[in-house]
Design a protein around this motif. Structure first.
Motif, PDB file in Angstrom:
ATOM      1  N   TRP A  34       0.854  -1.104  -0.079  1.00 10.65           N
ATOM      2  CA  TRP A  34      -0.058   0.015   0.024  1.00 10.65           C
ATOM      3  C   TRP A  34       0.958   1.352   0.114  1.00 10.65           C
ATOM      4  O   TRP A  34       1.817   1.459   0.784  1.00 10.65           O
ATOM      5  CB  TRP A  34      -0.926   0.205   1.272  1.00 10.65           C
ATOM      6  N   ASN A  59      -7.989   8.485  -0.907  1.00 11.38           N
ATOM      7  CA  ASN A  59      -7.987   6.882  -0.804  1.00 11.38           C
ATOM      8  C   ASN A  59      -8.553   6.347  -2.133  1.00 11.38           C
ATOM      9  O   ASN A  59      -9.687   6.457  -2.410  1.00 11.38           O
ATOM     10  CB  ASN A  59      -8.689   6.715   0.352  1.00 11.38           C
ATOM     11  N   ASP A  63      -9.438  -0.709   1.011  1.00 12.29           N
ATOM     12  CA  ASP A  63     -10.751  -0.826   1.501  1.00 12.29           C
ATOM     13  C   ASP A  63     -10.866  -0.712   3.164  1.00 12.29           C
ATOM     14  O   ASP A  63     -11.967  -0.496   3.405  1.00 12.29           O
ATOM     15  CB  ASP A  63     -11.289  -2.086   1.081  1.00 12.29           C
ATOM     16  N   GLU A  64      -9.721  -0.874   3.713  1.00 10.99           N
ATOM     17  CA  GLU A  64      -9.918  -0.514   5.202  1.00 10.99           C
ATOM     18  C   GLU A  64      -9.943   0.876   5.792  1.00 10.99           C
ATOM     19  O   GLU A  64     -10.188   1.147   6.767  1.00 10.99           O
ATOM     20  CB  GLU A  64      -8.731  -1.383   5.791  1.00 10.99           C
ATOM     21  N   TRP A  91     -12.654   6.470   3.761  1.00 13.95           N
ATOM     22  CA  TRP A  91     -12.847   5.339   3.006  1.00 13.95           C
ATOM     23  C   TRP A  91     -12.295   5.402   1.509  1.00 13.95           C
ATOM     24  O   TRP A  91     -12.225   6.199   1.090  1.00 13.95           O
ATOM     25  CB  TRP A  91     -14.447   4.978   3.035  1.00 13.95           C
ATOM     26  N   SER A  92     -12.221   4.177   1.001  1.00 15.22           N
ATOM     27  CA  SER A  92     -11.848   4.232  -0.470  1.00 15.22           C
ATOM     28  C   SER A  92     -13.036   4.931  -1.281  1.00 15.22           C
ATOM     29  O   SER A  92     -14.176   4.953  -1.034  1.00 15.22           O
ATOM     30  CB  SER A  92     -12.070   2.608  -0.880  1.00 15.22           C
ATOM     31  N   GLN A 114      -5.061   4.314  10.474  1.00 14.06           N
ATOM     32  CA  GLN A 114      -6.211   3.379  10.581  1.00 14.06           C
ATOM     33  C   GLN A 114      -5.676   2.032  10.649  1.00 14.06           C
ATOM     34  O   GLN A 114      -5.125   1.236   9.681  1.00 14.06           O
ATOM     35  CB  GLN A 114      -7.256   3.406   9.347  1.00 14.06           C
ATOM     36  N   GLU A 115      -5.443   1.260  11.941  1.00 12.15           N
ATOM     37  CA  GLU A 115      -4.947   0.192  11.916  1.00 12.15           C
ATOM     38  C   GLU A 115      -3.167   0.436  11.520  1.00 12.15           C
ATOM     39  O   GLU A 115      -2.719  -0.220  10.845  1.00 12.15           O
ATOM     40  CB  GLU A 115      -5.278  -1.015  11.194  1.00 12.15           C
ATOM     41  N   GLU A 118      -0.461  -2.259  10.995  1.00  8.05           N
ATOM     42  CA  GLU A 118      -0.403  -2.986   9.542  1.00  8.05           C
ATOM     43  C   GLU A 118      -0.131  -1.958   8.474  1.00  8.05           C
ATOM     44  O   GLU A 118       0.686  -2.350   7.481  1.00  8.05           O
ATOM     45  CB  GLU A 118      -1.861  -3.682   9.787  1.00  8.05           C
ATOM     46  N   GLN A 119      -1.160  -1.008   8.455  1.00  8.60           N
ATOM     47  CA  GLN A 119      -0.758  -0.184   7.238  1.00  8.60           C
ATOM     48  C   GLN A 119       0.620   0.546   7.221  1.00  8.60           C
ATOM     49  O   GLN A 119       1.041   0.586   5.923  1.00  8.60           O
ATOM     50  CB  GLN A 119      -1.742   1.350   7.384  1.00  8.60           C
TER      51      GLN A 119
END
Ligand SMILES: [Cu+2]
Length: 138
Positions: A34, A59, A63-64, A91-92, A114-115, A118-119
């Motif tokens: 990403w 974005n 999707d997240e 959002w996307s 957002q998270e 992970e991102q």
């Protein structure tokens, strides 16, 4: 050069598009990442102390959802980019414009929040440099 109408401060505008990207590594393998604007780290944002920074976040297809947190940079709460706390996630297909005065010189990083663990690992990171008004090496 753009000037902030309220303060007369120099204004720099940037656009960051968060997107799913296939990156080719030096050894020829490909990975899904990403990215901001197709690379990780994303573009370096370089601004002058006292200037206004305007960053349009788009974005494209994460999707997240995404935001941008300006790690270590003192910004108003509404511009701090913490999804679910200081703003709603983007959002996307959505976009959001961040705007703040770059008050404290230094080298910082920005990342989606957002998270974020992970991102950031998947590539939604970049560098922001606030150059001092005066040359501090003198
Ligand atoms: Cu952070």
């Amino acid at each position: 050069m753009l000037k902030d109408p309220g303060t007369g401060a120099e204004e720099r505008e940037f656009e960051l598009t968060a997107q799913d990207t296939i990156l080719r590594l030096e050894d020829g393998t490909t990975i899904e990442a990403w990215t901001f604007n197709g690379s990780t780290p994303g573009p370096e944002l370089r601004v002058r102390e006292g200037g206004r920074v305007v960053v349009k976040l788009i974005n494209r297809d994460i999707d997240e959802g995404v935001t941008i947190h300006w790690h270590g940079v003192a910004v108003p709460c509404s511009q701090d980019g913490v999804a679910g706390v200081t703003q709603d996630v983007i959002w996307s297909g959505e976009s959001f414009a961040y705007s703040f005065i770059a008050d404290h010189p230094g080298t910082y990083w920005y990342h989606s929040h957002q998270e974020s663990s992970e991102q950031a690992k998947k590539g939604l990171i970049g560098r922001i440099v606030i150059e001092p008004k005066e040359n501090m090496l003198l």
